[in-house]
Design a protein around this motif. Structure first.
Motif, PDB file in Angstrom:
ATOM      1  N   SER A  33       6.344  21.787  39.027  1.00 34.49           N
ATOM      2  CA  SER A  33       7.744  22.192  39.088  1.00 34.49           C
ATOM      3  C   SER A  33       7.898  23.483  39.887  1.00 34.49           C
ATOM      4  O   SER A  33       8.785  23.621  40.729  1.00 34.49           O
ATOM      5  N   GLY A  34       7.009  24.429  39.615  1.00 39.06           N
ATOM      6  CA  GLY A  34       7.092  25.715  40.313  1.00 39.06           C
ATOM      7  C   GLY A  34       6.905  25.546  41.809  1.00 39.06           C
ATOM      8  O   GLY A  34       7.662  26.104  42.614  1.00 39.06           O
ATOM      9  N   LEU A  35       5.924  24.720  42.198  1.00 37.14           N
ATOM     10  CA  LEU A  35       5.645  24.520  43.612  1.00 37.14           C
ATOM     11  C   LEU A  35       6.814  23.806  44.288  1.00 37.14           C
ATOM     12  O   LEU A  35       7.229  24.179  45.390  1.00 37.14           O
ATOM     13  N   ALA A  36       7.376  22.799  43.613  1.00 32.53           N
ATOM     14  CA  ALA A  36       8.520  22.080  44.188  1.00 32.53           C
ATOM     15  C   ALA A  36       9.679  23.043  44.416  1.00 32.53           C
ATOM     16  O   ALA A  36      10.335  23.015  45.461  1.00 32.53           O
ATOM     17  N   GLY A  37       9.928  23.913  43.443  1.00 28.90           N
ATOM     18  CA  GLY A  37      11.003  24.889  43.584  1.00 28.90           C
ATOM     19  C   GLY A  37      10.754  25.816  44.757  1.00 28.90           C
ATOM     20  O   GLY A  37      11.659  26.109  45.554  1.00 28.90           O
ATOM     21  N   PHE A  38       9.508  26.248  44.894  1.00 26.31           N
ATOM     22  CA  PHE A  38       9.166  27.169  45.972  1.00 26.31           C
ATOM     23  C   PHE A  38       9.379  26.508  47.330  1.00 26.31           C
ATOM     24  O   PHE A  38      10.061  27.049  48.201  1.00 26.31           O
ATOM     25  N   ILE A  39       8.821  25.304  47.493  1.00 26.34           N
ATOM     26  CA  ILE A  39       8.938  24.602  48.780  1.00 26.34           C
ATOM     27  C   ILE A  39      10.408  24.334  49.117  1.00 26.34           C
ATOM     28  O   ILE A  39      10.879  24.617  50.212  1.00 26.34           O
ATOM     29  N   GLY A  40      11.137  23.816  48.118  1.00 25.69           N
ATOM     30  CA  GLY A  40      12.533  23.454  48.358  1.00 25.69           C
ATOM     31  C   GLY A  40      13.359  24.654  48.760  1.00 25.69           C
ATOM     32  O   GLY A  40      14.196  24.588  49.672  1.00 25.69           O
ATOM     33  N   MET A  41      13.132  25.762  48.072  1.00 24.88           N
ATOM     34  CA  MET A  41      13.960  26.920  48.359  1.00 24.88           C
ATOM     35  C   MET A  41      13.592  27.552  49.690  1.00 24.88           C
ATOM     36  O   MET A  41      14.465  27.992  50.448  1.00 24.88           O
ATOM     37  N   TRP A  42      12.301  27.575  49.952  1.00 27.36           N
ATOM     38  CA  TRP A  42      11.865  28.120  51.241  1.00 27.36           C
ATOM     39  C   TRP A  42      12.503  27.319  52.382  1.00 27.36           C
ATOM     40  O   TRP A  42      13.047  27.870  53.323  1.00 27.36           O
ATOM     41  N   MET A  43      12.470  26.018  52.241  1.00 28.04           N
ATOM     42  CA  MET A  43      13.031  25.147  53.272  1.00 28.04           C
ATOM     43  C   MET A  43      14.536  25.347  53.394  1.00 28.04           C
ATOM     44  O   MET A  43      15.081  25.353  54.500  1.00 28.04           O
ATOM     45  N   ALA A  44      15.194  25.493  52.255  1.00 25.93           N
ATOM     46  CA  ALA A  44      16.651  25.679  52.287  1.00 25.93           C
ATOM     47  C   ALA A  44      17.000  26.941  53.057  1.00 25.93           C
ATOM     48  O   ALA A  44      17.940  26.957  53.860  1.00 25.93           O
ATOM     49  N   THR A  45      16.245  28.003  52.843  1.00 25.81           N
ATOM     50  CA  THR A  45      16.556  29.247  53.554  1.00 25.81           C
ATOM     51  C   THR A  45      16.209  29.143  55.030  1.00 25.81           C
ATOM     52  O   THR A  45      16.738  29.887  55.844  1.00 25.81           O
ATOM     53  N   LYS A  46      15.312  28.212  55.394  1.00 26.57           N
ATOM     54  CA  LYS A  46      15.029  27.992  56.814  1.00 26.57           C
ATOM     55  C   LYS A  46      16.088  27.108  57.462  1.00 26.57           C
ATOM     56  O   LYS A  46      16.226  27.092  58.690  1.00 26.57           O
ATOM     57  N   SER A  47      16.789  26.340  56.632  1.00 25.78           N
ATOM     58  CA  SER A  47      17.720  25.348  57.200  1.00 25.78           C
ATOM     59  C   SER A  47      19.118  25.909  57.432  1.00 25.78           C
ATOM     60  O   SER A  47      19.875  25.360  58.238  1.00 25.78           O
ATOM     61  N   ASN A  48      19.477  26.971  56.691  1.00 28.53           N
ATOM     62  CA  ASN A  48      20.890  27.377  56.717  1.00 28.53           C
ATOM     63  C   ASN A  48      21.376  27.798  58.107  1.00 28.53           C
ATOM     64  O   ASN A  48      22.333  27.244  58.629  1.00 28.53           O
ATOM     65  N   ALA A  49      20.688  28.771  58.738  1.00 26.76           N
ATOM     66  CA  ALA A  49      21.134  29.227  60.063  1.00 26.76           C
ATOM     67  C   ALA A  49      20.986  28.114  61.091  1.00 26.76           C
ATOM     68  O   ALA A  49      21.799  27.987  62.011  1.00 26.76           O
ATOM     69  N   ARG A  50      19.952  27.304  60.930  1.00 25.61           N
ATOM     70  CA  ARG A  50      19.756  26.195  61.875  1.00 25.61           C
ATOM     71  C   ARG A  50      20.900  25.186  61.766  1.00 25.61           C
ATOM     72  O   ARG A  50      21.299  24.582  62.765  1.00 25.61           O
ATOM     73  N   THR A  51      21.419  25.000  60.560  1.00 25.06           N
ATOM     74  CA  THR A  51      22.589  24.127  60.407  1.00 25.06           C
ATOM     75  C   THR A  51      23.790  24.720  61.136  1.00 25.06           C
ATOM     76  O   THR A  51      24.514  24.024  61.862  1.00 25.06           O
TER      77      THR A  51
END
Lengths: 658, 658
Positions: free
Chosen positions: B83-101
């Motif tokens: 669960s912890g790893l999934a949260g980490f990966i998901g959130m890291w990716m989300a913060t990489k996606s925002n400006a790119r969106t």
């Protein structure tokens, strides 16, 4: 068996004496009399129209009950008559006492307390006297089983009195405040506000008639549950609830007269002393009743078993009441912290107000839980009914104290509207403040007693339906629990819609009057308060049918479709959400109200500050929570249980899904 | 057994591909990159500190579990890591996606949707891939019974992620709004507001990591419940949940790629088409799984019995999700009426907003009730677990869609803060609006899935604790139900206090910055957003321990003091209030939010009108309801059930009161 008969007759005799005492008081000057008469007229007009609607609904139920059992139907009519009559007498007296209280305050605070409390005691006596007399008649002239019909009648009136009264009072109050206080910066009860009279009518309709019917229902429910559980088992034990109720009435009368002869100590202390006296007398009398009449006890632990259960209920009632006071009074931390947080704005005020109510659910529910365990341990399901009775035995005094609140509130309103001396107004508003405390305790008591009465009725239901075990692993029971748990939410949403609809109409009317007739605000012109009264009346009557129908029909549908075990789950589910929801709403509303008052006393910037504006929003949100929706949930729980009890023998065991 | 292993590995492979696609996108101009980096830094800093706290708590639980069973303790660590790893990966990716969106929106809406949804899909894949891989490892390398430890680990992380994230996001949001919007009249996400970055960090922390952990927990819970119910009964039936989960992953991946190749239709339609595709594929695949692998069915009605149960859950999930949309979207009557009533002022707005949520509880609860009956009818308790699994099989797609929302929200924030062209901002905010709808459906889904997962775990608990019948007439069961029913209220009050405490600190800090450095508002000076981030972080960490302790300890105390039957009542009581409370809070908040947006679109006076001010108050009250308290109740229910399941064999049957 002479105890219940004579004590209820004594209560009715006392009622007459107390009423004569009030009527002999000076009704004040012409303005005061005039305002009081307008309040009386509004309240009576509402009651007439409300009773008209109820009559039709009651006749339908009566006709349906004839198919169940003739005696039950007859008892139903008796029960609804007792409740309706008590509401009528109590409210009529309250409207006679308000201006007299104000007038008495021109002499002294003690004198004003005397009048207000005497007026309230008439309601107290009417509730217990009529309720117990009716129970006695059904018990001796019809048969004990028919008492379920009697309780259903009382419940039925309570539903409409609480829901209708609650919607009336809050649509008037919010309407008056939203335009008067928020838009035009008028003080509370300003005579220029067209909705001010309707607001005062609302206090009588909601807090006197509504509360009285609510507690009468709990009183009847707890006595009846104790009797029904012993039907066919023990005649001795069937009589005991009647005797204890009778002893409680006598103890209450002694408590009432004690309050009236006390002088020189604060109003709060007088009421608390009277309450303590009535409680102790009831406890002592019950002990002798158990010792002398409880001959056979079917394996319960000696004569002390049911007595301990009774005492458990009595103590829980006190704990639940005082928890409400702790969370809602601004003498304690929760409400003071709420007031402090109002400095961060209206949103924080509302959120924290909701949170205070939620936190307040823990102690009462754990207390109720412990007393279920203790009372069951000492004398089984009968013990649970005894605990309910213990909580409700001093109803005579409790209702007197509760009805005192709105009378003092009305008196304060009249003193404002008739522009009396500042000193008199200070005296009356001190009594009004005490009334707020007793009202908070009364509300906690109403919820606690509803919980116990429901449990007692639930126990009687499971026994009458011959449910040996109700297995939670049976899916229909789980479904029953889930749907029952949802019902209080559904009803709440319907009631909210009723209140805010009524308030919206009221706001428009008050705005219209201010706009079309600018003379009102300047002081020359009389506002048209009759139209406002009419709006509240129509809103209340219109909005009480839908929730009434849901509450009456849902246990019937559940019982016939999913069967009697699912219905047991349904009742328990409703109880399990209903109690915390009612506690939360009552205490959130009370705490928001008193946080506002605390700020008005000069804390955190005082009147007119940002914190005060936030607190006013919080109070307005809290108002329908504490005075309409929360109290209606009490009725919902009791009424659904009593309907289930009446029809218990007719539901299929397994429903259509087996 | 190759299905679960390979499908989870395929999910993780897909994750890498999707992540590379996102990282290859243009990250935008310097300002955008800078804002995105600050959001990322804030989010990661919070996650580090949060995980630090969780690590300590997890080690304590691990040590205690060693005394229960070593394998359970090991599985616990695996579950929390997944669960912890999934949260980490998901959130890291989300913060990489925002400006790119945001940058992609300068080209076209389709392109922006592509980036945001791909970013969200990384979270979706991380959740299902890691969760199922872990389940597979525990199932094959340790033993099926230890899966309870695995589920406990996932639950434990979810508690902190949801509670901590919820408090973080709302203290930042309310703090930003209370000063920015209400006091200073700044627009949303104004770069001058020191709390604006913290607010955007909050979207990632609460809505990505929190929601992901929540649904991961439901997913694990439903698979594990299905397995545990068949321990010692049927190896075949134990494997079926694993295979269905695997098939659901593959179907979700196909759905995700379908969304990515679609062009030229609205974002809403693309997402719905993908969702439908994934659902239908799962339904078809499950049919073949049951037909080919479900050889023995122990008297369930043919192979169709469990399959029908599975379909029931799938359909209920859709109904619950769309009911949430109906009550919260401003395309339908309830929210439009709420917006209209905002014209009567803030109090009416708040009261009606609460009422909409209450009304919204009826359909989902009746739906859940019906599907319990149907699934139980067709295959007993295993059927209930199958219904839960049916609802959660397409988790891979659902989480992708849910995580898309906050990415679009962030992208809108970045477009505001970096002052892009109006056209770009319009495009991004259109995607944001779609995100609000998917978020509403996602919230309904999270609650519905929590209800089913809890029911599945409850069934597994009663079986593991060897509770033949749980009699509601047993007083300890009644007490368990009542106390369990109170618990969601108690936890809610603690969470409210956490949020309003954090918001209060935030308001003070923002006010201080505006006052001490007037250059900020004029536009010359940079606000100190790091201090705001720090305040939210500390508020979240501080406030998550108390509710965590209550949730973890109360079933343990209940089980040891009142016994395993009372604990069953307790869990059922919590479920019976938790579900309507969570639904009410989620939908009240959503409806208030969208009523405000509806007014901002120009209805009832539009922005700046009285109705709008009232709606802003309503929205602020609704915010913590929908984003902090409501979602935390989901976790509460699941975590208490899983703790009970882990310790089921250790509780005394009758507790200390027998």
């Amino acid at each position: 068996m002479w105890i219940p008969l004579y004590s209820s007759l004594i209560a009715l005799g006392t009622l007459v004496i107390l009423a004569l005492i009030v009527l002999r008081q000076d009704p004040g000057n012409r303005t005061m009399q005039d305002i009081s008469r307008r309040i009386e007229r509004g309240a009576m007009a509402f009651l007439r129209r409300e009773y008209g609607t109820i009559c039709i609904a009651a006749l339908i139920v009566f006709t349906l009950l004839l198919f169940v059992k003739v005696q039950t139907a007859v008892a139903f009519i008796l029960g609804s008559s007792a409740s309706g009559l008590a509401g009528f007498i109590g409210m009529w007296m309250a409207t006679k006492s308000n201006a007299r209280t104000t007038q008495a305050a021109t002499r002294s605070t003690d004198q004003a307390l005397f009048v207000a409390f005497t007026g309230g005691s008439v309601m107290g006596m009417a509730v217990v006297g009529l309720a117990l007399l009716g129970i006695y008649i059904v018990f001796t002239r019809l048969n004990p089983e028919s008492l379920t019909g009697y309780a259903l009648g009382a419940s039925f009136i309570a539903l409409f009195a609480r829901v209708g009264g609650g919607i009336y009072t809050k649509s008037a109050d919010m309407g008056a405040d939203l335009v008067g206080k928020v838009e035009k910066d008028l003080p509370e009860d300003d005579p220029r506000n067209p909705a001010a009279i309707a607001d005062n009518v609302g206090d009588n309709v909601g807090d006197v008639a509504g509360l009285g019917a609510d507690i009468l229902e709990s009183f009847v429910g707890s006595v009846v549950a104790g009797i029904i559980l012993m039907v066919g088992i023990s005649m001795e034990l069937m009589r005991i609830p009647l005797m204890i109720a009778g002893a409680g009435i006598i103890a209450s009368i002694i408590g009432i007269f004690a309050v009236q002869v006390m002088r020189g100590i604060s109003a709060q202390k007088q009421l608390m002393t009277g309450s303590l006296l009535a409680t102790v007398l009831t406890a002592v009398a019950s002990y002798f009743i158990f010792r002398n009449f409880g001959v056979e006890f079917m394996g319960f632990k000696g004569i002390y078993g049911p007595y301990i259960a009774l005492m458990t209920g009595l103590v829980s009632g006190v704990v639940v009441g005082f928890t409400s006071e702790f969370y809602t009074s601004n003498r304690y931390a929760p409400t003071r912290k709420l007031a402090e947080s109002c400095q961060s704005g209206a949103m924080v005020a509302v959120v924290n107000g909701l949170a205070v109510g939620m936190a307040s659910t823990a102690i009462p529910i754990v207390t109720i839980g412990v007393s279920i365990l203790v009372s069951y341990h000492y004398s089984g399901l009968y013990g649970v009914a005894m605990a309910a009775l213990g909580m409700l035995a001093v109803t005579g005094f409790t209702v007197s104290m509760d009805a005192y609140g709105p009378i003092a509130d009305n008196a304060a309103g009249i003193s404002e509207m008739s522009k009396l001396d500042k000193e008199v107004r200070t005296r009356v508003s001190a009594l009004d403040a005490v009334g707020n405390t007793t009202a908070a305790i009364g509300k906690g008591f109403a919820i606690g007693s509803a919980a116990f009465a429901t449990l007692g009725l639930f126990a009687a239901y499971t026994q009458t339906a011959r449910l040996g075990t109700i297995d939670v692993l049976n899916p229909v029971v789980i479904v029953g629990i889930c749907i029952g748990a949802m019902l209080p939410y559904l009803i709440s949403s319907v009631l909210f819609a009723g209140v805010s609809g009524g308030a919206y109409e009221m706001v428009k009317e008050v705005q219209r009057q201010f706009k079309e007739r600018p003379g009102i605000l300047k002081g020359g012109e009389e506002p048209d308060s009759d139209r406002c009264i009419d709006i509240s009346t129509r809103a209340a009557l219109k909005s009480m049918l839908k929730p009434g129908l849901i509450v009456v029909m849902s246990p019937v549908i559940m019982g016939f479709v999913l069967g009697s075990a699912a219905l047991a789950g349904f009742l328990l589910g409703a109880l399990s959400t209903g109690i915390p929801l009612a506690l939360q709403m009552g205490n959130s509303g009370g705490s928001m109200d008193n946080a506002k008052k605390y700020i008005e006393e000069g804390h955190f910037g005082g009147k007119g500050s940002d914190a005060h504006h936030a607190a006013v929003v919080g109070d307005c949100v809290g108002d329908p929570l504490k005075d309409t929706v929360g109290p209606s949930i009490n009725i919902l729980l009791k009424l659904m249980s009593i309907i289930s009890l009446v029809l218990a023998a007719h539901f299929p065991a397994n429903g259509l899904f087996h």
